[in-house]
Design a protein around this motif. Structure first.
Motif, short mmCIF file in Angstrom:
data_model
loop_
_atom_site.label_atom_id
_atom_site.label_comp_id
_atom_site.label_asym_id
_atom_site.label_seq_id
_atom_site.Cartn_x
_atom_site.Cartn_y
_atom_site.Cartn_z
N UNK A 89 0.84 -1.21 0.00
CA UNK A 89 0.00 0.00 0.00
C UNK A 89 0.87 1.25 0.00
N UNK A 90 1.92 1.24 0.81
CA UNK A 90 2.77 2.43 0.88
C UNK A 90 3.57 2.61 -0.41
N UNK B 113 1.19 4.16 -2.75
CA UNK B 113 1.01 5.54 -2.32
C UNK B 113 2.19 6.41 -2.77
N UNK C 214 2.01 7.15 -6.60
CA UNK C 214 1.10 8.21 -7.11
C UNK C 214 1.58 9.59 -6.67
N UNK C 215 2.08 9.65 -5.44
CA UNK C 215 2.64 10.93 -4.96
C UNK C 215 3.89 11.27 -5.78
N UNK D 193 8.95 8.88 1.40
CA UNK D 193 8.08 9.71 2.25
C UNK D 193 6.90 8.89 2.77
N UNK D 194 6.36 8.02 1.93
CA UNK D 194 5.23 7.19 2.36
C UNK D 194 5.67 6.21 3.44
N UNK E 112 6.05 7.61 6.89
CA UNK E 112 4.81 7.98 7.58
C UNK E 112 4.15 6.78 8.25
N UNK F 257 3.33 4.03 10.96
CA UNK F 257 3.40 4.11 12.42
C UNK F 257 4.60 3.37 12.98
N UNK G 211 8.69 11.52 9.39
CA UNK G 211 7.92 11.76 8.16
C UNK G 211 8.04 13.21 7.69
N UNK G 212 8.31 14.12 8.64
CA UNK G 212 8.34 15.53 8.26
C UNK G 212 9.72 15.98 7.77
#
Lengths: 445, 342
Positions: B6-7, B10, B13-14, B298-299, B302, B304, B314-315
């Motif tokens: 999933x990541x 993600x 697409x990002x 980046x995904x 993020x 957990x 993540x930032x």
């Protein structure tokens, strides 16, 4: 050799002089001759409207400014009078305040603490504003409240929802009409229990700043009281834009409720993307997945379009309310501008009226006297039912609205429907619970 | 495994958006030597082409219904889009497909905007220092932003995807995993495929056409190409237009993912510059590779599980990677020697 000059006449003169001296402060206090910051000398009094005119909350700021302009019209006796007609206090007669016509200056907070403090400072020092009001962010409200306390003018907060504004960061010169996250949690809890039961697992996405933390804490407190579990509380950067990397972990987390502690643009984006990821239509453990947005803004909800349908949240006020005060305000605002007011417009209009009324009742604009007139002031007719400005923390206590995204809106403004009016008693808490000290008033002179 | 897949999806697409914007930035930098801080604004302009097309298609006939009144006592307005009144169901379908239809409008519009920008402003700064280019293009970006805000307001404006692309796709089952484990929004997968297609088209254009060959030659040695009698400036003007079209198309197709507002370009600008620097200044392949790489990283940052070990990672992860890459490979992953080194 010494000479005693003590005579009967001398004693009488001295006593009279001492009497005059001792009573003088009382006389000055009563006639308000003692100075205070920006005491108006002419036939006008200046208020400072500090709202976001640029930046992400500019539309909300524009609505606040519209409401302030309307309030000034009504206080000065122009227009249809709006909520002055329904306000329980009849001190204001449409002739300005204390015989002075109300005029105003504006500042742009840009929703940045530094910019907001700079514009408030300019309005106090250059324009002679006796009161500063407005804003759409708790960070900004707390910063400007501190500045007004130090400068010696009253601050009537605009849209600020963090507990801290009238909690640990409360100040004597600051007053808030808007509700807070503690009240949102207390109002939403029972509604969520009725809608989703008490065996739920919540996943929080929280904006990483003072309001987000405050909102997350309150919702966790009240949902965990119901028996809900919290599977995770993830902090997201302010203005992240794309929240998908934070939403994908929710999909297989086992949680069946997503709480979006986001406001404004973040709320629009995170809600839109959560719906895009199928969370609104998903089933987990045989239960329908639910999304909750604890603080709704109708202006912002419009940005999320049809994604708000069926999503629960809370709000300070909504234009569809049918009490006399709300109807009068919507009529006045709608006639002037052609659309209904937002909750930001409502709270700022009320704050302008409440300040003017307090100053009129106090007979002065001196902050300490206006503050005392507001403390413990009970009123009605301003759209939220019977309300009290609590003396202990300068927070208004009134009913709280629980709302839901409307399934079949009749217009682009008809986005939310009120599902419950939570009575004031249910959202009230002791004034010492959130910490903080008001301290003394500062009159600035 | 499902969470990791999933990541990755993600990140793709990002990364697609990052790669498209970074590709345009690199084309402009590689050909004209201009650091274009207005490129994010072009992405935002593309998104607002979609908003405008929908607004045009939604232009409605207003009739007043005296039997109903608003909350403030005015007669209720009944609004019916002209297109639905004139074309019936076909009109409604056009409205539903307004985002993909906007591509047809965005291509000529963004090309014109790009050419006008280059001829009207950017060309006067070719020989000026990069700092001045940054200042003037950043100023231009703010002007474009404020114009859009004055026209459309500050709030995000939702642009729904067509009904057929609104649902989820069971990607896991497509690749032979258990059903329901890796389910992903259809539009985001479409966006990834769209960005891959645009990137392939740009590369093919530069690689297999005479125009592209001249541009590549100009990128390598502008003076020599000029001495051969080729009007390289004119070609580069068109290249600027093409870069604007790429950014605009990225913006158009991104609108169902992120409701457009006037500030969305700035949000992507800084990240895209980091992508360009990590990929290597002037390297088209580097920009694309770094776009997807940083999107995926980046995904993952993020998740957990990662955030529990290093809170807040993540930032900062993108900037951390940029620092590491620049320390190890100062020209970026695929940077060319001599670019921005004078």
């Amino acid at each position: 050799m010494s000479k005693n000059n003590l005579t009967r006449r001398g004693v009488l003169k001295g006593t009279a002089a001492a009497g005059v001296t001792l009573t003088a402060p009382t006389i000055f206090t009563k006639s308000w001759a003692a100075g205070y910051r920006n005491e108006p000398k002419g036939d006008t009094v200046t208020l400072g409207f500090n709202v976001p005119q640029t930046g992400a909350y500019a539309d909300e700021g524009a609505d606040e400014l519209r409401a302030y302009e309307l309030a000034v019209e009504h206080i000065n006796g122009e227009g249809d009078g709006g909520m002055l007609q329904t306000f329980s206090s009849k001190a204001l007669e449409g002739k300005g305040v204390n015989g002075k016509k109300v005029v105003f200056v504006t500042g742009d907070t840009q929703t940045k603490s530094d910019a907001a403090r700079a514009s408030a400072k300019r309005m106090i020092e250059k324009d002679g504003a006796v009161m500063i009001t407005g804003g759409s962010s708790s960070g900004v409200a707390i910063a400007v409240q501190g500045l007004c306390q130090d400068a010696g003018v009253i601050f009537m907060a605009g849209l600020t929802h963090s507990n801290d504004t009238t909690g640990k960061d409360r100040r004597a010169n600051g007053f808030r009409h808007f509700f807070n996250t503690e009240m949102s949690g207390a109002a939403l809890g029972p509604v969520l229990k009725n809608a989703f039961g008490n065996e739920r697992t919540a996943y929080h996405l929280t904006a990483d700043y003072t309001w987000g933390w405050s909102q997350e804490g309150s919702i966790k407190k009240y949902t965990e009281k119901l028996g809900w579990k919290t599977s995770a509380a993830v902090r997201t950067p302010l203005g992240a834009g794309d929240f998908s990397q934070y939403i994908t972990p929710v999909l297989n987390s086992g949680a069946d409720v997503l709480v979006l502690n986001h406001y404004g643009r973040d709320m629009v984006n995170s809600l839109t993307q959560a719906v895009q990821f199928g969370l609104r239509d998903k089933s987990v453990n045989g239960k329908d997945f639910a999304i909750v947005v604890p603080l709704y803004s109708r202006l912002m909800a419009q940005g999320a379009g049809e994604n708000v349908k069926g999503i629960f949240g809370s709000t300070n006020w909504h234009w569809s309310l049918q009490d006399e005060g709300s109807k009068a305000f919507v009529k006045s605002f709608g006639t002037k501008y052609g659309f209904p007011p937002s909750q930001a417009a409502h709270t700022t209009y009320c704050q302008a009226l409440l300040y003017a009324d307090a100053a009129q009742r106090a007979g002065t604009f001196m902050p300490s006297e206006v503050g005392k007139a507001l403390e413990g002031f009970k009123f009605d007719g301003l759209g939220n039912g019977p309300t009290e400005y609590r003396a202990g923390d300068h927070q208004c206590f009134k009913d709280v609205l629980v709302v839901k995204g409307k399934e079949n809106p009749s217009s682009k403004f008809d986005v939310l429907e009120v599902v419950e009016v939570t009575p004031r008693a249910q959202v009230e808490y002791p004034d010492t619970m959130l910490g903080g000290e008001l301290g003394p008033y500062n009159n600035g002179a | 495994m499902d969470a990791i897949l999933l990541q990755i999806l993600n990140g793709l697409d990002k990364g697609g958006a990052y790669a498209l914007i970074a590709l345009g930035l690199t084309i402009i930098f590689g050909t004209l030597g201009v650091v274009n801080f207005a490129h994010g604004a072009l992405f935002m302009l593309g998104a607002f082409v979609a908003v405008s097309v929908k607004a045009l298609l939604s232009l409605d006939k207003v009739t007043l219904d005296p039997t109903q009144t608003t909350a403030w006592g005015a007669p209720m307005e009944i609004r019916v889009p002209y297109i639905e009144a004139w074309l019936g169901d076909f009109g409604a379908t056009l409205l539903e497909y307004s985002v993909p239809l906007s591509i047809l409008v965005a291509i000529p519009f963004m090309l014109l905007i790009g050419i006008a920008m280059e001829r009207g402003l950017i060309r006067f700064f070719y020989k000026r220092p990069h700092a001045e280019q940054i200042l003037v293009t950043f100023g231009l970006a703010i002007v474009i932003q404020e114009i859009i805000k004055s026209m459309y307001g500050a709030n995000p404006i939702p642009q729904p995807a067509p009904e057929v692309a609104k649902g989820m796709i069971d990607f896991g089952r497509m690749i032979g995993l258990d059903a329901g484990g890796v389910v992903y929004p259809a539009w985001r997968l479409i966006y990834f495929l769209f960005s891959a297609l645009i990137i392939a088209l740009v590369f093919a254009f530069l690689q297999f056409t005479t125009f592209g060959m001249v541009v590549r030659a100009g990128m390598a040695d502008r003076e020599t190409v000029g001495l051969l009698g080729i009007d390289i400036d004119r070609k580069f003007t068109i290249v600027f237009g093409i870069a604007a079209v790429v950014a605009g198309l990225a913006g158009v197709m991104y609108t169902p993912i992120l409701s457009p507002d006037y500030h969305m370009g700035m949000d992507f600008l800084v990240l895209s510059f980091v992508v360009v620097v990590v990929g290597g200044m002037g390297s088209l392949g580097g920009a694309v590779a770094a776009g997807f790489l940083l999107g995926i990283v980046q995904s993952f940052a993020s998740m957990n599980e990662v955030k529990n070990i290093i809170p807040g990672i993540d930032q900062v992860i993108i900037y951390l990677i940029a620092m590491i890459v620049l320390l190890v490979r100062p020209r970026g992953l695929m940077g060319r020697k001599g670019v921005m080194e004078s």
